[in-house]
Design a protein around this motif. Structure first.
Motif, PDB file in Angstrom:
ATOM      1  N   TYR A 267       1.040  -1.220   0.084  1.00 59.75           N
ATOM      2  CA  TYR A 267      -0.003   0.069  -0.053  1.00 59.75           C
ATOM      3  C   TYR A 267       0.961   1.225  -0.015  1.00 59.75           C
ATOM      4  CZ  TYR A 267      -3.816  -3.245   1.231  1.00 59.75           C
ATOM      5  OH  TYR A 267      -4.685  -4.247   1.307  1.00 59.75           O
ATOM      6  N   HIS A 268       0.794   1.945  -0.930  1.00 56.10           N
ATOM      7  CA  HIS A 268       1.781   3.033  -1.269  1.00 56.10           C
ATOM      8  C   HIS A 268       1.019   4.412  -1.198  1.00 56.10           C
ATOM      9  CE1 HIS A 268       0.347   3.596  -5.367  1.00 56.10           C
ATOM     10  NE2 HIS A 268       0.500   2.338  -5.320  1.00 56.10           N
ATOM     11  N   HIS A 269       1.668   5.645  -1.234  1.00 56.60           N
ATOM     12  CA  HIS A 269       1.190   6.863  -0.815  1.00 56.60           C
ATOM     13  C   HIS A 269       0.400   7.525  -1.976  1.00 56.60           C
ATOM     14  CE1 HIS A 269       4.682   8.039  -2.739  1.00 56.60           C
ATOM     15  NE2 HIS A 269       4.296   9.225  -2.836  1.00 56.60           N
ATOM     16  N   LEU A 270       0.756   6.837  -3.404  1.00 50.19           N
ATOM     17  CA  LEU A 270       0.145   7.690  -4.588  1.00 50.19           C
ATOM     18  C   LEU A 270      -1.330   7.077  -4.779  1.00 50.19           C
ATOM     19  CD1 LEU A 270       3.320   7.200  -6.555  1.00 50.19           C
ATOM     20  CD2 LEU A 270       2.339   9.488  -5.909  1.00 50.19           C
ATOM     21  N   LEU A 271      -2.210   8.093  -4.474  1.00 46.98           N
ATOM     22  CA  LEU A 271      -3.762   7.334  -4.483  1.00 46.98           C
ATOM     23  C   LEU A 271      -4.371   7.863  -5.711  1.00 46.98           C
ATOM     24  CD1 LEU A 271      -4.603   8.857  -0.794  1.00 46.98           C
ATOM     25  CD2 LEU A 271      -3.579   6.691  -1.544  1.00 46.98           C
ATOM     26  N   ASP A 272      -5.425   6.881  -6.052  1.00 49.10           N
ATOM     27  CA  ASP A 272      -6.016   7.064  -7.271  1.00 49.10           C
ATOM     28  C   ASP A 272      -7.284   7.876  -6.800  1.00 49.10           C
ATOM     29  OD1 ASP A 272      -8.030   6.918  -9.441  1.00 49.10           O
ATOM     30  OD2 ASP A 272      -7.486   4.818  -9.757  1.00 49.10           O
ATOM     31  N   PRO A 273      -7.501   9.240  -7.466  1.00 49.71           N
ATOM     32  CA  PRO A 273      -8.548   9.851  -7.061  1.00 49.71           C
ATOM     33  C   PRO A 273     -10.247   9.187  -7.387  1.00 49.71           C
ATOM     34  CG  PRO A 273      -7.303  11.238  -8.196  1.00 49.71           C
ATOM     35  CD  PRO A 273      -6.904   9.857  -8.451  1.00 49.71           C
ATOM     36  N   ALA A 274     -10.129   8.424  -7.886  1.00 50.91           N
ATOM     37  CA  ALA A 274     -11.438   7.581  -8.388  1.00 50.91           C
ATOM     38  C   ALA A 274     -11.856   6.696  -7.179  1.00 50.91           C
ATOM     39  CB  ALA A 274     -11.295   7.038  -9.851  1.00 50.91           C
ATOM     40  N   THR A 275     -10.753   6.091  -6.747  1.00 52.68           N
ATOM     41  CA  THR A 275     -11.172   5.067  -5.735  1.00 52.68           C
ATOM     42  C   THR A 275     -10.569   5.447  -4.208  1.00 52.68           C
ATOM     43  OG1 THR A 275      -8.731   4.043  -5.769  1.00 52.68           O
ATOM     44  CG2 THR A 275     -10.591   3.189  -7.434  1.00 52.68           C
ATOM     45  N   GLY A 276      -9.914   6.405  -4.175  1.00 55.30           N
ATOM     46  CA  GLY A 276      -9.459   6.719  -2.828  1.00 55.30           C
ATOM     47  C   GLY A 276      -8.643   5.804  -2.213  1.00 55.30           C
ATOM     48  N   ALA A 277      -8.007   4.962  -2.940  1.00 56.72           N
ATOM     49  CA  ALA A 277      -7.096   3.865  -2.578  1.00 56.72           C
ATOM     50  C   ALA A 277      -5.706   4.131  -3.320  1.00 56.72           C
ATOM     51  CB  ALA A 277      -7.458   2.629  -2.722  1.00 56.72           C
ATOM     52  N   PRO A 278      -4.580   3.427  -2.893  1.00 52.51           N
ATOM     53  CA  PRO A 278      -3.510   3.408  -3.867  1.00 52.51           C
ATOM     54  C   PRO A 278      -3.735   3.091  -5.362  1.00 52.51           C
ATOM     55  CG  PRO A 278      -2.896   2.614  -1.658  1.00 52.51           C
ATOM     56  CD  PRO A 278      -4.365   2.547  -1.788  1.00 52.51           C
ATOM     57  N   ALA A 279      -3.094   3.815  -6.211  1.00 53.10           N
ATOM     58  CA  ALA A 279      -3.345   3.418  -7.515  1.00 53.10           C
ATOM     59  C   ALA A 279      -2.684   2.121  -7.952  1.00 53.10           C
ATOM     60  CB  ALA A 279      -2.693   4.591  -8.523  1.00 53.10           C
ATOM     61  N   ARG A 280      -3.206   1.562  -8.749  1.00 51.95           N
ATOM     62  CA  ARG A 280      -2.837  -0.007  -9.153  1.00 51.95           C
ATOM     63  C   ARG A 280      -2.263  -0.021 -10.887  1.00 51.95           C
ATOM     64  NH1 ARG A 280      -1.023  -1.748  -4.475  1.00 51.95           N
ATOM     65  NH2 ARG A 280      -2.692  -1.686  -2.915  1.00 51.95           N
ATOM     66  N   ALA A 281      -1.949   0.979 -11.372  1.00 58.28           N
ATOM     67  CA  ALA A 281      -1.771   1.019 -12.871  1.00 58.28           C
ATOM     68  C   ALA A 281      -0.012   0.969 -13.105  1.00 58.28           C
ATOM     69  CB  ALA A 281      -2.342   1.894 -13.530  1.00 58.28           C
ATOM     70  N   ALA A 282       0.664   1.250 -12.207  1.00 59.88           N
ATOM     71  CA  ALA A 282       2.136   1.139 -12.416  1.00 59.88           C
ATOM     72  C   ALA A 282       2.897   0.985 -11.179  1.00 59.88           C
ATOM     73  CB  ALA A 282       2.444   2.443 -12.839  1.00 59.88           C
ATOM     74  N   ARG A 283       4.208   0.666 -11.384  1.00 59.77           N
ATOM     75  CA  ARG A 283       5.142   0.550 -10.379  1.00 59.77           C
ATOM     76  C   ARG A 283       6.036   2.243 -10.278  1.00 59.77           C
ATOM     77  NH1 ARG A 283       8.127  -5.260 -10.958  1.00 59.77           N
ATOM     78  NH2 ARG A 283       6.599  -6.478 -10.422  1.00 59.77           N
ATOM     79  N   GLN A 284       6.043   2.741 -11.292  1.00 60.46           N
ATOM     80  CA  GLN A 284       6.996   3.830 -11.453  1.00 60.46           C
ATOM     81  C   GLN A 284       6.440   4.563 -12.773  1.00 60.46           C
ATOM     82  OE1 GLN A 284      11.035   3.611 -10.352  1.00 60.46           O
ATOM     83  NE2 GLN A 284      11.386   3.804 -12.697  1.00 60.46           N
ATOM     84  N   ALA A 285       6.608   5.891 -12.780  1.00 58.15           N
ATOM     85  CA  ALA A 285       6.243   6.772 -13.959  1.00 58.15           C
ATOM     86  C   ALA A 285       7.314   8.012 -13.712  1.00 58.15           C
ATOM     87  CB  ALA A 285       4.954   7.233 -14.033  1.00 58.15           C
ATOM     88  N   THR A 286       7.866   8.337 -15.170  1.00 57.03           N
ATOM     89  CA  THR A 286       8.802   9.112 -15.235  1.00 57.03           C
ATOM     90  C   THR A 286       8.536  10.200 -16.630  1.00 57.03           C
ATOM     91  OG1 THR A 286      10.695   7.683 -14.628  1.00 57.03           O
ATOM     92  CG2 THR A 286      11.473   9.554 -15.925  1.00 57.03           C
ATOM     93  N   VAL A 287       8.651  11.486 -16.262  1.00 57.08           N
ATOM     94  CA  VAL A 287       8.194  12.615 -17.202  1.00 57.08           C
ATOM     95  C   VAL A 287       9.544  13.320 -17.330  1.00 57.08           C
ATOM     96  CG1 VAL A 287       6.718  14.286 -17.809  1.00 57.08           C
ATOM     97  CG2 VAL A 287       5.757  12.430 -17.163  1.00 57.08           C
ATOM     98  N   LEU A 288       9.967  13.786 -18.541  1.00 56.35           N
ATOM     99  CA  LEU A 288      11.008  14.716 -18.839  1.00 56.35           C
ATOM    100  C   LEU A 288      10.239  15.829 -19.424  1.00 56.35           C
ATOM    101  CD1 LEU A 288      14.285  13.684 -20.355  1.00 56.35           C
ATOM    102  CD2 LEU A 288      12.918  15.826 -21.288  1.00 56.35           C
ATOM    103  N   GLY A 289      10.634  17.263 -19.363  1.00 57.19           N
ATOM    104  CA  GLY A 289       9.962  17.997 -19.688  1.00 57.19           C
ATOM    105  C   GLY A 289      10.722  19.485 -19.650  1.00 57.19           C
ATOM    106  N   PRO A 290      10.171  20.666 -19.937  1.00 61.57           N
ATOM    107  CA  PRO A 290      11.014  21.987 -20.095  1.00 61.57           C
ATOM    108  C   PRO A 290      10.882  22.320 -18.562  1.00 61.57           C
ATOM    109  CG  PRO A 290       8.921  22.359 -21.119  1.00 61.57           C
ATOM    110  CD  PRO A 290       8.850  20.828 -20.834  1.00 61.57           C
ATOM    111  N   ARG A 291       9.927  22.075 -17.510  1.00 57.39           N
ATOM    112  CA  ARG A 291       9.694  22.491 -16.259  1.00 57.39           C
ATOM    113  C   ARG A 291       9.684  21.228 -15.390  1.00 57.39           C
ATOM    114  NH1 ARG A 291       7.136  25.611 -19.857  1.00 57.39           N
ATOM    115  NH2 ARG A 291       5.184  24.166 -19.548  1.00 57.39           N
ATOM    116  N   ALA A 292      10.167  21.609 -14.178  1.00 58.19           N
ATOM    117  CA  ALA A 292       9.904  20.467 -13.102  1.00 58.19           C
ATOM    118  C   ALA A 292       8.536  20.449 -12.628  1.00 58.19           C
ATOM    119  CB  ALA A 292      11.045  20.645 -12.033  1.00 58.19           C
TER     120      ALA A 292
END
Length: 348
Positions: A267-292
């Motif tokens: 059970y981790h801290h990244l919550l899915d707004p639709a369920t109110g529970a930890p999201a279950r679609a990924a282990r990790q997500a990375t985004v690269l862009g012009p602003r942090a």
């Protein structure tokens, strides 16, 4: 790389060390690097610069750290005297004037919330508190489902933040279950502000690593800064190395930052707004862009949405998702940037 959410956990410093090593060994004959670090925003923040005199560098780094502390003081969700806590104490439906970091950040948070179809939600504060993910020690069991459902019924996961401009920028929360928590975007914003401070102090070539939220200035010996994306199940290994050019940022969200295990389940801290529970679609997500700032928010959104979220992010945005089965998915723009290193995980 590990993003900051909520109270900005110290655990992110582990990945920061690996990333710093990759950055500093990117060139065979690199100019002398100077480093300064401080514990800010609840994590180890490291600034590395090349081509600077010692005194000038430390003066610039000190100013950047002070700016990050100012942002932390304004956006701490549990600090009674923070601007964010004061906003959350206001009556629901009451228009509240915004200033400082809140004024700068809330419009950008709402923009990503709309673009991501609510996968990124800046007002899950009551749910985060219910789950016990504000700060360690974390709980040993999930909250009662009835308590989660009650907050969802009160609009905790809905779009419950409104802005309007009347002389000043005003905001209000429209549902009783909602409370601001900007942990999914605040550290990225602090990194952007620190980058601006460094540039204003004459720093031309530097890398800011705020516990895993990174942004580059200039180059490292005439070449791009190079950072590693860690393996979400082995902190000592990297999946890939990515070059960062002048002004670019890269942020990762993962299920290994703040979590507990209960009856064999994570059970981790990244919550899915639709369920109110930890999201279950990924282990990790990375985004690269012009602003942090936006990279931070979008890494959270992609973690919640999984690889299908690439459609909302856009093909031109470099992004990488490791799904719950451990399979890598990359947007076309990210595939062109990756120097894949992992033998355990197949390249996307």
């Amino acid at each position: 790389m590990i993003p900051s959410k909520g109270r900005f956990p110290r655990l992110r410093a582990f990945a920061a060390l690996l990333l710093a090593i990759l950055a500093l060994t990117a060139c065979d004959r690199a100019p002398e690097a100077r480093q300064d670090q401080a514990f800010v925003l609840g994590t180890l923040v490291e600034i590395t610069a090349v081509g600077m005199e010692k005194e000038a560098f430390h003066a610039a780094a000190g100013a950047a750290f002070r700016e990050m502390r100012r942002i932390h003081d304004a956006l701490g969700p549990t600090d009674e005297d923070s601007a964010l806590a004061a906003f959350n104490r206001a009556e629901r439906g009451e228009w509240t004037p915004l200033d400082g970091p809140l004024s700068a950040l809330l419009p950008r948070a709402l923009s990503v919330q709309r673009a991501s179809a609510n996968a990124f939600n800046p007002h899950l504060g009551r749910l985060v508190a219910l789950w016990g993910f504000r700060a360690p020690p974390f709980p040993e069991a999930p909250p009662a489902g009835e308590a989660v459902d009650a907050l969802l019924d009160q609009g905790a996961g809905d779009r419950a933040l409104a802005l309007r401009r009347h002389d000043a920028l005003l905001a209000r929360l429209t549902r009783p279950g909602a409370a601001l928590d900007l942990g999914g975007i605040a550290k990225g914003y602090a990194v952007d502000r620190a980058t601006a401070v460094l540039a204003a102090h004459g720093v031309e070539n530097a890398l800011i690593n705020a516990g895993g939220d990174l942004r580059a200035l200039g180059s490292h010996g005439g070449r791009p800064w190079r950072v590693g994306i860690r393996n979400p199940r082995d902190r000592d290994r990297v999946l890939a190395v990515v070059p960062l050019h002048d002004g670019e940022a890269i942020v990762t969200s993962g299920d290994y930052e703040r979590f507990f295990r209960h009856e064999g389940r994570r059970y981790h801290h990244l919550l899915d707004p639709a369920t109110g529970a930890p999201a279950r679609a990924a282990r990790q997500a990375t985004v690269l862009g012009p602003r942090a700032t936006e990279a931070d928010a979008w890494s959270t959104a992609l973690f919640v949405a999984g690889a299908p979220g690439f459609q909302r992010l856009g093909k031109e945005q470099p992004a990488l998702v490791i799904d719950t089965a451990g399979k890598a998915h990359a947007s076309p723009a990210m595939k062109a940037r990756l120097d894949w290193r992992s033998e355990e995980v197949a390249a996307p």
